[in-house]
Design an enzyme around this catalytic site. Sequence first.
Site, PDB file in Angstrom:
ATOM      1  N   GLY A  42       0.764  -1.245   0.000  1.00  0.00           N
ATOM      2  CA  GLY A  42       0.000   0.000   0.000  1.00  0.00           C
ATOM      3  C   GLY A  42       0.795   1.297   0.000  1.00  0.00           C
ATOM      4  N   GLU A  97       4.665   4.147   5.890  1.00  0.00           N
ATOM      5  CA  GLU A  97       3.400   3.401   5.922  1.00  0.00           C
ATOM      6  C   GLU A  97       2.308   4.195   5.217  1.00  0.00           C
ATOM      7  OE1 GLU A  97       1.866   0.857   6.032  1.00  0.00           O
ATOM      8  OE2 GLU A  97       1.820  -0.218   7.911  1.00  0.00           O
ATOM      9  N   ASP A 101      -3.791   2.147  11.368  1.00  0.00           N
ATOM     10  CA  ASP A 101      -5.185   1.881  11.715  1.00  0.00           C
ATOM     11  C   ASP A 101      -5.238   1.421  13.176  1.00  0.00           C
ATOM     12  OD1 ASP A 101      -7.917   1.399  11.271  1.00  0.00           O
ATOM     13  OD2 ASP A 101      -7.588  -0.580  10.433  1.00  0.00           O
ATOM     14  N   LYS A 129      -5.867   6.674  11.562  1.00  0.00           N
ATOM     15  CA  LYS A 129      -7.263   6.578  12.011  1.00  0.00           C
ATOM     16  C   LYS A 129      -7.256   6.367  13.520  1.00  0.00           C
ATOM     17  CE  LYS A 129      -9.165   3.777   8.337  1.00  0.00           C
ATOM     18  NZ  LYS A 129      -9.761   2.461   8.088  1.00  0.00           N
ATOM     19  N   PHE A 150     -13.198   3.101   5.614  1.00  0.00           N
ATOM     20  CA  PHE A 150     -12.260   2.299   4.832  1.00  0.00           C
ATOM     21  C   PHE A 150     -11.938   3.048   3.550  1.00  0.00           C
ATOM     22  CE2 PHE A 150     -10.711  -1.026   2.074  1.00  0.00           C
ATOM     23  CZ  PHE A 150      -9.848  -1.699   2.923  1.00  0.00           C
ATOM     24  N   VAL A 151     -10.676   3.429   3.392  1.00  0.00           N
ATOM     25  CA  VAL A 151     -10.300   4.283   2.258  1.00  0.00           C
ATOM     26  C   VAL A 151      -9.492   3.507   1.212  1.00  0.00           C
ATOM     27  CG1 VAL A 151     -10.392   6.480   3.484  1.00  0.00           C
ATOM     28  CG2 VAL A 151      -8.290   5.141   3.565  1.00  0.00           C
ATOM     29  N   ASP A 157      -5.712  -0.348  -1.421  1.00  0.00           N
ATOM     30  CA  ASP A 157      -6.622  -1.182  -2.217  1.00  0.00           C
ATOM     31  C   ASP A 157      -7.874  -1.602  -1.466  1.00  0.00           C
ATOM     32  OD1 ASP A 157      -5.350  -3.057  -0.417  1.00  0.00           O
ATOM     33  OD2 ASP A 157      -6.157  -4.628  -1.699  1.00  0.00           O
TER      34      ASP A 157
END
Length: 174
Positions: A42, A97, A101, A129, A150-151, A157
């Site tokens: 990511g 990163e 989360d 978050k 959820f992004v 992804d």
Amino acid sequence: MSERLVTMLTAEAIAERVKALGALITEEYKEQRLVLVVVLKGSFVFASDLCRAIDLPLRIDFLGVRSYGEGTESSGVVQITNDLSRPIAGEDVLIVEDIVDTGLTIAHLMDLFRTRHPRSVKVAALLHKPARARVVVKVDYLGFTIEDKFVVGYGLDFAEQYRNLPYIGVVERS
Ligand code: 5GP
């Protein structure tokens, strides 16, 4: 069922923030042995923009991790799927990163890296978050604090889709 994307952060807002983070890192890492450790997959888009906003000699390495078991809940078990290509002893590691989360992935990586005796370990994350934190982690260079949604996009992804979106969005279904 139809799916639509709602923009949370525009490409322009992200670019501006990433440039500012790069300038700050440039200032703070002068005379150090900076190694950017890019946490795959990511973070690849964030890292590619961030590294070009840092005006210092640096090394880039990649770490493959799998932090989710099934679904989208962090299991707390972080599996290294592809380790760093070189030792980090004596170096100033900056973990890059996409999003912090629950914090479990970063906490695990900090513990792992400390056993390899780098000179320092810090964290740069595009998103945080805080509502979902399960462990306290210090993000030294943070792009944006976001609400608990959820992004996707800008490297992130959903079922391997959307990584190529130039902005951060939320998938809405109706
Ligand atoms: P943590 O261990 O902090 O719970 O999880 C970090 C990892 O979970 C991130 O690197 C990312 O891969 C994934 N993740 C957490 N929140 C989201 C999100 O909103 N969207 C996407 N696409 N991935 C997320």
